[in-house]
Design an enzyme around this catalytic site. Structure first.
Site, PDB file in Angstrom:
ATOM      1  N   SER A   1     -32.660 -15.007 -13.488  1.00 42.12           N
ATOM      2  CA  SER A   1     -32.064 -13.704 -13.175  1.00 42.12           C
ATOM      3  C   SER A   1     -30.556 -13.854 -13.010  1.00 42.12           C
ATOM      4  O   SER A   1     -30.028 -14.961 -12.901  1.00 42.12           O
ATOM      5  CB  SER A   1     -32.660 -13.165 -11.891  1.00 42.12           C
ATOM      6  OG  SER A   1     -32.178 -13.919 -10.792  1.00 42.12           O
ATOM      7  N   LYS A   2     -29.891 -12.729 -12.955  1.00 44.98           N
ATOM      8  CA  LYS A   2     -28.439 -12.742 -12.785  1.00 44.98           C
ATOM      9  C   LYS A   2     -28.076 -13.427 -11.471  1.00 44.98           C
ATOM     10  O   LYS A   2     -27.073 -14.116 -11.371  1.00 44.98           O
ATOM     11  CB  LYS A   2     -27.915 -11.307 -12.814  1.00 44.98           C
ATOM     12  CG  LYS A   2     -26.436 -11.225 -12.554  1.00 44.98           C
ATOM     13  CD  LYS A   2     -25.850  -9.896 -12.942  1.00 44.98           C
ATOM     14  CE  LYS A   2     -24.364  -9.815 -12.731  1.00 44.98           C
ATOM     15  NZ  LYS A   2     -23.877 -10.226 -11.426  1.00 44.98           N
ATOM     16  N   ARG A   3     -28.947 -13.234 -10.477  1.00 40.36           N
ATOM     17  CA  ARG A   3     -28.675 -13.846  -9.174  1.00 40.36           C
ATOM     18  C   ARG A   3     -28.598 -15.375  -9.272  1.00 40.36           C
ATOM     19  O   ARG A   3     -27.770 -16.006  -8.613  1.00 40.36           O
ATOM     20  CB  ARG A   3     -29.749 -13.422  -8.163  1.00 40.36           C
ATOM     21  CG  ARG A   3     -29.151 -13.225  -6.791  1.00 40.36           C
ATOM     22  CD  ARG A   3     -30.123 -12.644  -5.789  1.00 40.36           C
ATOM     23  NE  ARG A   3     -30.823 -11.467  -6.286  1.00 40.36           N
ATOM     24  CZ  ARG A   3     -32.114 -11.216  -6.031  1.00 40.36           C
ATOM     25  NH1 ARG A   3     -32.822 -12.072  -5.324  1.00 40.36           N
ATOM     26  NH2 ARG A   3     -32.698 -10.124  -6.479  1.00 40.36           N
TER      27      ARG A   3
END
Ligand code: GLU
Length: 493
Positions: free
Chosen positions: A258-260
């Site tokens: 994910s972007k996180r």
């Protein structure tokens, strides 16, 4: 049947690298089979629409050299290629489906549905609008013709009529066949009350009308496959082939990348920048060749240990049998290694023409660009490393004090004076002469080289010393040697 595949992103933000990997596998499959690669923009969900996404997708494909054969920009005989421009088509097809008895109107309000849901969920059961309970709701199957006519004046949705107790068998080219009982499915909404189709309906109608021969998409769509199959069957259409690509997993631990994860560990998850604060692989100094090559490795191999491929090689080697079932773990260091290989293999003349590279070299005289780049080329894992690798040439630097401390008792001044003398003479055999002198005078080669490097670079790392000396030129090299002599004298007195 001609191979026709489509990449069908929803313009809801920047393209995640997982999306780009799907585009790549579609593209490679099309090229390998001498087929057609289509870009279809799935923008029916206006509430999730993000301005700029479609351009972003287009620009990304162009950056990677994957130009769609058909699409909103390329045109083609099966358009329009934006779903928002195909409303009339969906209307025509949903009416056909109702006529065939494959779908029906439903008039239940959100409140009524919420109430039924709450009652069911109270008993820890999952709410489903299905063959089992549809007659207790308000729809064109439970109401009389008259009542239905009246209800059609208000809001309604259109649902798929899923028969109970049937087995649906779906086949995925990578994972094999799965059988699902229709009792596990619900009467999915195909048309929303705003007259827009849902993803499932538009997707199936478009794949049929665009004569898609094989649907290649992410694994997250696998659970929807039985439903899609039922829509095809309800129309009496044959299904295309299906391939669901493995998930791209976090660098470590469970779950999807994910972007996180990227924000946490400082790596990009988008190919190009999105806004000013989110750089993409391109802005992080990746070459498109590396991006493509690395993405190809995320879930595919050619059956050998080989990991480096050009786009042309991938186009000819790509095969479905090389696609793995299990998730592919994202590894940023590996991506950097691939980028390193691509930079090393690339022609320096071409590299120094790249905008990002030009910008980093702009402080240096143009005539030295080629030599400068070549000097550090082998050390670059990202084009952005160039700035750091070249920093010694332009910026004032501090000497590595630990090295100075070690050299202090080894006669650094006389060594530096000797180097200075030889540089002054324009000695073309600089290296050989200095080595010979060191040997004669019992000066360890290490000491000689360390003194010289410290003078030119300020630390013990960096590219070949004699090349640096060449590139700096006589004047600057002498100045730097002098500077170090002065510095040591000052420190020692
Ligand atoms: N619009 C869907 C997405 O963005 C496409 C899924 C498919 O390829 O069928 O994921």
């Amino acid at each position: 049947m001609k191979t026709r595949v489509r990449f069908a992103p929803s313009p809801t933000g920047p393209l995640h690298i997982g999306g780009l990997r799907t585009a790549l596998f579609n593209y490679l499959f099309a090229r390998k089979e001498e087929g057609i690669f289509i870009l279809r923009v799935e923008d029916t969900d206006q509430s999730r629409y993000v301005t700029g996404s479609e351009n972003y997708i287009q620009e990304t494909l162009e950056w990677c050299g994957m130009i769609p054969d058909e699409g909103p920009k390329s045109g083609g005989n099966y358009g329009p290629y934006r779903q928002s421009e195909r409303k009339a088509i969906y209307k025509e097809y949903i009416e056909k489906l109702i006529e065939r008895g494959g779908a029906y109107y439903a008039f239940d309000s959100n409140e009524e549905l919420a109430e039924s849901r709450a009652t069911i969920e109270k008993d820890k059961q999952t709410f489903k609008y299905s063959a089992k309970n549809r007659m207790s709701f308000k729809n064109s199957l439970s109401l009389t013709e008259e009542e239905t006519k009246l209800a059609l004046k208000g809001d309604y949705v259109i649902r798929l009529k899923v028969e109970s107790g049937n087995m649906v068998s779906v086949h995925d080219e990578i994972r094999g066949t799965v059988r699902v009982n229709t009792d596990e499915l619900d009467d999915k909404i195909l048309m929303k009350s705003d007259g827009m189709p849902t993803y499932h309906f538009a997707n199936v109608v478009d794949d049929y009308l665009m004569k898609i021969s094989c649907v290649i998409r992410g694994e997250e769509w696998l659970p929807s496959l039985p439903l899609h199959k039922l829509i095809y069957t309800a129309f009496g259409w044959e299904t295309p082939k299906f391939m669901h690509l493995p998930l791209i997993l976090k660098p470590s631990g469970k779950g999807k990348l994910s972007k996180r994860d990227g924000d946490k560990d400082g790596f990009p998850v988008f190919p190009l920048s999105w806004g000013e604060d989110t750089p993409g692989f391109r802005e992080m100094g990746f070459m498109p060749e590396a991006m493509i090559n690395y993405l190809a490795l995320l879930g595919w191999n050619d059956g050998t240990e080989n990991e480096l491929f050009t786009l042309e090689e991938l186009e000819s080697k790509f095969s479905v049998s090389g696609i793995q079932k299990g998730g592919a773990r994202f590894d940023y260091e590996k991506a950097r290694w691939v980028n390193h290989q691509k930079i090393t293999q690339a022609n320096t003349d071409d590299l120094i023409q790249m905008d990002t590279v030009k910008k980093m070299l702009s402080d240096f005289p143009k005539k030295n660009h080629l030599a400068l780049f070549n000097l550090v080329k082998e050390r670059l894992f990202s084009l952005n490393d160039l700035r750091g690798e070249l920093s010694f040439i332009q910026s004032p630097y501090a000497y590595d004090e630990k090295v100075l401390e070690k050299l202090k008792d080894k006669g650094p001044i006389s060594v530096l004076n000797k180097i200075k003398e030889e540089v002054e003479k324009d000695n073309e055999q600089l290296k050989e002469s200095l080595m010979a002198w060191a040997k004669e005078n019992s000066v360890p080669i290490g000491t000689l080289m360390q003194c010289f490097r410290l003078a030119l670079v300020g630390k013990l790392t960096g590219p070949d010393l004699f090349e640096i000396c060449n590139l700096l030129g006589k004047e600057l090299s002498l100045k730097r040697i002098d500077d170090l002599i002065k510095y040591i004298n000052l420190k020692l007195t």
